[in-house]
Each structure stands twice: as C-alpha cells, then as structure tokens.
Design an enzyme around this catalytic site. Sequence first.
Site, short mmCIF file in Angstrom:
data_model
loop_
_atom_site.label_atom_id
_atom_site.label_comp_id
_atom_site.label_asym_id
_atom_site.label_seq_id
_atom_site.Cartn_x
_atom_site.Cartn_y
_atom_site.Cartn_z
N LEU A 191 0.83 -1.22 0.00
CA LEU A 191 0.00 0.00 0.00
C LEU A 191 0.85 1.26 0.00
O LEU A 191 0.44 2.31 -0.45
CB LEU A 191 -0.91 0.02 1.23
N GLY A 219 6.60 4.10 4.56
CA GLY A 219 6.86 5.30 5.35
C GLY A 219 8.18 5.13 6.05
O GLY A 219 8.95 4.20 5.76
N PHE A 279 8.80 4.17 8.87
CA PHE A 279 8.90 3.07 9.81
C PHE A 279 8.92 1.72 9.11
O PHE A 279 9.10 0.70 9.73
CB PHE A 279 7.73 3.11 10.78
N LYS A 288 1.81 -3.37 8.77
CA LYS A 288 3.00 -2.51 8.70
C LYS A 288 4.21 -3.32 9.18
O LYS A 288 4.27 -3.76 10.32
CB LYS A 288 2.79 -1.27 9.57
N ASP A 307 4.34 12.65 14.37
CA ASP A 307 4.50 12.55 12.91
C ASP A 307 3.16 12.70 12.22
O ASP A 307 2.81 11.94 11.33
CB ASP A 307 5.18 11.24 12.53
#
Length: 856
Positions: A543, A546, A548, A565, A662
């Site tokens: 998707l 980022g 992280f 994630k 963030d």
Amino acid sequence: MAAACYVSGRITFLSCFVFFFFFFFLISSFCFFAHATDTLTQGQSITDGQTLVSAGNIFELRFFSPGNSSHGRYVGIVYHSSISATQTVVWVANREAPITGSGGRLKVTSDGDLVVLDGAGGSVWSTNSSAAPSNSSTTLQLLDTGNLVLQDGGGGTLWQSFDHPTHTFLPGMKVSLNTTTGKALLFTSWKSPDDPSAGNYTLGLDPNGSAQIFIWDRGVPRWRSGQWNGHRFIGTVMRSLYIYGFDYETDESQGIAYYTYTPHNASLVRFVMEWDGMERTFMQVQETRQWEIVWGQPINQCEVYGKCGVYGTCSDDGTTTTTCSCLQGFEPRSSAEWSDGNWTGGCARKTPLHCQLNSSSNEDGFFTLPGVKLPDHSDWASTIGSESGCREACSSNCSCRAYAYAASDIGCLLWGHDLIDIYRFEFPQDGYDLHVKLAASDLDAASNKTKSRVIVAVGCALGLLLAIIICYLLWWKYGSRAKVSWKKKRQQENTVLHPSGEVVSEFSSIYGEETQEGKASEPLFTFDCIATATGYFSDSNKLGEGGFGHVYKGTLPGGQEVAVKRLSRSSGQGLEEFKNEVILIAKLQHRNLVKLLGCCIQGEEKILIYEYLPNKSLDAIIFDTSKKELLDWKKRFNIIEGIARGLLYLHRDSRLRIVHRDLKASNVLLDENMNPKISDFGMARIFGADENQGNTNRVVGTFGYMSPEYAMEGLFSVRSDVYSFGILVLEIMTGRRNSSFHRMENAVNIVGYAWQLWNEDRAVELIDPTIRSASTISQALRCVHMALLCVQDRANDRPDIDAVIRMMGSGSGPLPMPKQPMFVAVGSADVTETKIANKYESFSTYDVTITMVQGR
Ligand SMILES: *[C@@H]1O[C@H](CO)[C@@H](O)[C@H](O)[C@H]1NC(C)=O
Ligand SMILES: *[C@@H]1O[C@H](CO)[C@@H](O)[C@H](O)[C@H]1NC(C)=O
Ligand SMILES: *[C@@H]1O[C@H](CO)[C@@H](O)[C@H](O)[C@H]1NC(C)=O
Ligand SMILES: *[C@@H]1O[C@H](CO)[C@@H](O)[C@H](O)[C@H]1NC(C)=O
Ligand SMILES: *[C@@H]1O[C@H](CO)[C@@H](O)[C@H](O)[C@H]1NC(C)=O
Ligand SMILES: *[C@@H]1O[C@H](CO)[C@@H](O)[C@H](O)[C@H]1NC(C)=O
C-alpha cells in the site's frame, strides 16, 4: 535663593512669592509642553496651539482648521504627526460652531463639563455632562484608541467621544442600536471636505432591527450592507478585512445591539462616512505615513439602494452602464419611465399568484435567482432548519414573496414585503440563491424556451443509459464467468509459489483456538499468518511505505481486511517492551484513530496490524487534482475537525497522553464516508522513546510538519503536534502540499506563504478554488486563521488542541492575532533570523520521513 529672600528689603516677601510662583509656573508649563500630556484635570484648559497627545503618540487633541478653509477653528482629534503625514481628523467637538480667530480654549470646568470656549469666553460647545458633583476631581484623558474620556474622581465615565462619534468609525467603537427605543447611533458625514458640519449622509444600524448597516441620504436609504450571516455582511464583496473584523453582539443589560471591529493586523484602520456619500475604509501605510483606501461603498450604481425599484434586479457589467431588468414573471410598472432609464418605479407581477385569487389549487411555484445580494425586509424564520421546510413555509403563506435558505449561515429567510434592492453579483458565488414565488403560468414561460432542448437532452441520456444497461447485461452473462476462472487460476499460481496450504491451517488452529478461549484481547498474530495474509509481503499488496517500514494490504482467513506494517529493523527496543507498548496502544479506541489490531514478533521482524481503510490516505486525494473535488468544503471541515478530535483524545483523553510526533497528510486515512482516522500514533512509544514531554535525541518526524523547537532542538510536546496539525490544515485548505510552496513568491513554505497572503488581506486566495464559495468562505477563513495560530514559532503561543476545537465551533468570538512566523524573514538583514531560515531551506527533503539521530 532662600537666602536672597531674607537679605532684600521690605517688599522681599512679596517679590519672593511672585518669583517662586512664576518659577513654579515656568517649570510646570515647561514640563507640560516638553512631554505633552494626555490628561487634563478639573479646571485646566488648553488654548489654541496646545495639545493633548495620547500616551503612545497615536492621537492628538487640538485646534485645527480643516483643509484650506476659512471656516475657522475647530477642536478635534487628529492622528499624531508621527502616524499621519497629513492632517487626518477623526472626531470634531464643535463641528457646527467654529471659532473665529485663535483665542479658543478647551476646558474641563469646575462642575466637571468639557467645554469649548471662543475668544470672548462664550461656550460654543459642551458635553452637558453636569451629572458630576462639583467636588469630584474630573479628568479628561485622550486614549491611544482615539477615545476622549471624561471621568469622575471614582473612575466612572461621565462622557466619551466614542459614544458621540462624528464621521469616523475606529476599531473599539460600536455601531449600536438601542433595541428598546429603536434609536441608532449615527455617524454623520461632513458637509464638504473643508466643512465639518453635518452633511447629508448618515451611517448606522437599521432601526428595524435587521442587523444591517445602512447609509442614508437625508434619511432615505442609500446603501445597505446586506444581512449578517454570523460572519460577514452578505451584500459585500468578500474580503477578509471585512469577513474577519466585524462582530455582531447584543448586550441585554444595556439594551443595545452593536457591531464592533477588530483589526486584522497591526496596520491602523479607520472607516469614514465621507461627505460624498461613500463609506471609505482607509489603512495606514507605515513607511509613508499615508492612508490607502482599501474599501468603499457603494462602489457602483447597482449598489445604490433600490436603484431598480421593487422586483427589479441590477446588473453591472463593469462598464459605466447600469441596467435594470424585471425579475422573471414581472414587467415594468411604467414602460415609458422604464425606457427613459427611470427605474425607481419598479416592476409588477404579470400574473397574480393563485393564492391571491383565492384559488385552492396550489399552482404557484418558485423561480430561482442564483447568487444575488438578497433583498431588504427579510424575516428570519429561526425555527426552520431545512430547505424544504423553508420552501413550505413560504408556499403555505400567501403573503410570502420569496425565500432563501443556507443551512448553517443565514438559515431560512422569508420576505413578506415587496422585494427591493436585489443586486446580481458579477460572481454568483458571492451571493445567495433567492427563490421568488411565481404563478405557474409565469414559471412555464421561463422554461418554455428551453423545453425542447431539454427533451432532446433527456432523450439522448435515456438512450445512452439503455445502451449501458444492455452492455452490462451481456457482459454479466458471458464475461463474468471468464473473470472468475481467471481469478481462480491466479490463486492457484500463488499457492504453487508459496506452499501455504499448511500455513493457513496452522494459523487457523492457533488463531481459532485463541479466539475460542477468549484470548483475542491479547492481539498477537503469528508471522506465518501475516505472511500468508499479505501474499508473502508481495509487491502487489503493497500500500505504501513510510519512515517506519512498508505497509501491505492483507486478508485474514476470516475475510477481514487489514493493513500490515512491517517495521524496519532498527528499533532499539526489547521484544517484551515492544509487545507491552503495542498492547497498551491497541486499547486506545476513538473513531478518529485507526484501530491497531495487534502485532506480530518473530526474530528481528516486528509487524503491526491495523484495520484497513479503503479510501487510503488523505494525501492521495487532497493533492490529486482529479480527486480533490471529492472533498467539498463540508467534508474538508469534517476532516479537520475529526483530526483535531483524534488528537484531543491522544493528548488529553487517553490514559497514555500520546504525542503523535508525525502527524501529516499521509498519516490520515479516510474511511468509506471520508471520515478521517489518524494512523501511526504511538510510534514514538513503540520505538521506545516514551517521554511525554521533554528532550529526545531521536528526532522522528517529517520535515515541513515539524515544529521549529522539535526540528532544531529535539524538544517535543503536545504543542509540536499542534504545529503539525496547523500545517496539515493549511494543506487541506489550499489543496496543495507544503513542499509545493518551496520556491514560491519568496515564501519558504506554506506557513510563509499563508502568512503573507493573510497579512496582505488576500487570504481568500489561499483557499482551494474548488471549495471557495460565499456561504462557506468565512468558515474557511476562520480555519486559516486558526491554522496560523497553530503554526506560530513559539510553542507557548500556540493554542492546545482543546482550544483549537473550540475555535472551530461557531460563535466562539474573534480569534487572537497570530504572530509573524520567522520563515517570512528570509532575506531580511537580521542575521539570526536568516540563519534559522537557511537551516530550514537546506532541508530540501520536505515530506520525506526521516529519523535523525542527533549527537548529544
Ligand atoms: C448641550 O446643551 C445645549 C443646550 O441644551 C445644546 O444646545 C448643545 O447642543 C448640547 N451639546 C451637546 C454636545 O450635546
Ligand atoms: C463630594 O461632596 C459630597 C457631598 O457634598 C460628599 O458626600 C462626597 O464625599 C464628596 N466627594 C469628594 C471626592 O470629596
Ligand atoms: C446635500 O443635499 C442638498 C439638498 O438638500 C444638495 O444641494 C447638496 O448638493 C447635497 N450635498 C451633497 C454633498 O450631496
Ligand atoms: C421616476 O419615476 C418616479 C415615479 O415612479 C417619479 O416619482 C420620479 O420623479 C421619476 N424620476 C425622474 C428623474 O423622472
Ligand atoms: C405570513 O407571512 C407574513 C409576512 O412574512 C407574516 O407576517 C405572517 O405572520 C405569516 N402568516 C402565517 C400564518 O405564518
Ligand atoms: C496589513 O494588511 C494589509 C492588507 O490588508 C497590508 O497592506 C498591510 O501591509 C498589513 N500591515 C502590516 C503591518 O503587516
């Protein structure tokens, strides 16, 4: 000196006394004139040539002669010469009674009155405030606001010039109406530029209580501001100078309703009812000490009250010609007058309304006039809250001529009088739609012309629709089967690549047992389960990525879609700590936060599992010119509000008090109804830096969204989140990325750009053209203002998120003035400021998430 007194002869005592007296007088008068005072006490006076100066050297009370007139001398308040290069009068005492010669005097009398005396000592003007007891020590003071105040010894106000204005309205004054007597406080023009005596024009609040401001020409309406919609006058062209500053309030205790004005920046402003019937607004240009006209009304003939009579509309094509026309279904009362250009007679209905003919059949309808300055004499139906209700209220009452409706703004307005003073704006979005009641036959006439065209168009559309349906049916019958088999084949391929049959069954046993045993609250997933769900982290399921790590879409065996994630491996935290944090954060639940379902740990792998939101992130829509129209103003406001509520929960209401650190457009996800959900909160905790306030040596965040103190010193607090929120709001308002402002118009970033436009009173230009409209602009500008407060340099100047939410509510009063951000100072001579700005400029990696470890 005392010795000299004793040594001299018999008349020594007297001469000594005289000497002393004279000396004292000299000293005191010297002091008096060297530092011009702002106060006169009881019994004191000033003569022609002497002045009172307000403490900040802004206003001066003195004798003057207007222009090059020979009208004589007046006492008035003018701007101090350090403010205004030319003599600029804001108030005159003896406007009707000039003094000939220079022998005039202004005095606070022993009985506490302020009087103007002519050369012979006769009173030409007086405040008549003799209510004060003669022994109280009355003082007269000129304030920096331009108010001249007469106070009794106890500090009570006996009289003030703000209550007795002449032709100038200053910030701090009130344009008021006594709601019991219906008496309006009037501002009266001068007779000519050289003659301060009362002229033909007055300005004040409508005595009928419509909350409109009027200009009258000898008592006859000449201009009106239009109704107040809670933010601005709807008859004025949009300019933030106006939208912002005015505020309408009622004071029950004093029985008044009034407008006040708060300046929108530090420049001095004055509003003048000028001798020629124009209300002009002047703004000071500091460098030149000159005044610039920033606004004037009425600006054209169409704005002259009732120019086209009743049921006439005026349109002004920007040239000098003004043309009136009758509304649809109306004709000139006198065509001879009308063709001569005398429009004041107005128009009459062609066909009487059905209800007027006592006919029971409901055959009247409404004709819509888009984007106009709504007519005068409206009644506000405060209890009606829907367009259909408003329409119904008008159609069911025969004396109702028209209605207008705007939900949050003017509400439902009904007209029971003939419609007068309708102005068709050049840009319809500046005005409101007016629905005029017409007999059915007049309505038909309106649509007859277009009827045939409509039929053709409808025919085409129907044909097209039919074709589409047939195609779809055909495809459904023959094509979909092929599709299914193709899908199956693909699945098999996947299975061949990753022999996952085993894994799935393994997973379902673990996951299934856990749920059955009620352990689902411990949100731990197995790695294999997640790997399978994401097709072994296949690129097709990716998707995004980022700072992280990468994010994948996954489907759990039960069919639930999740976002996965996969964190990059550089977390310094131990496994147990990590797990505990995730479990804590997974317990946070709020409708504006993305739900964290759980985590998965295996070896070096750390994975977070979130709920999946189909509409992706805000940045994918708001910055995409083809998609941003999906987000109209209502949705955008809802998004801003939702983000604020999510933040409030993190900052205050959750047990953990989380600073997001963030916040940015790509971390705001949208659900199917475009409701915002903040994601990635608690990353700082998950990454093992969980001080709630303080100094961190890991700066985690995204440049461009980072507050100055955080980016430069690693200091973070809830106010750094507020900063990021402010940036985000500006992005939502402009529909443009912070980084896209990088090299624009000398502005380093969106903050500098927004500040610049706001300060130049061009804030309207900031707002994404796709959401600019008259009914919403004031709310939008309020959001810009709020955002500018959020992005102030000093953390302590920023509001907390609680205050932000209150600011977004309507009726929360004027917002404070934001301070200028340092970004704007790029190119200034100030070394430190430039240095800071340069430091920012060198971060050309806007909008790239970075994790920077500062050496400390
Ligand atoms: C004060 O009273 C006198 C006499 O009643 C009147 O002529 C004058 O206009 C009053 N002055 C003001 C400032 O109202
Ligand atoms: C003024 O006089 C009244 C009575 O004449 C007295 O009550 C009051 O205290 C006096 N005020 C001052 C400030 O002397
Ligand atoms: C004020 O009205 C008078 C007529 O009453 C007229 O003669 C004069 O020109 C008007 N003044 C202005 C400035 O319009
Ligand atoms: C315009 O018409 C009105 C009546 O409708 C009349 O009273 C007025 O005097 C006319 N004005 C001019 C300038 O002819
Ligand atoms: C009809 O409208 C008029 C004018 O707006 C108003 O005065 C009157 O009360 C209304 N009548 C009803 C029955 O609502
Ligand atoms: C205030 O705003 C105006 C535009 O409305 C601008 O011209 C002026 O320079 C600003 N004043 C200051 C002090 O920034």
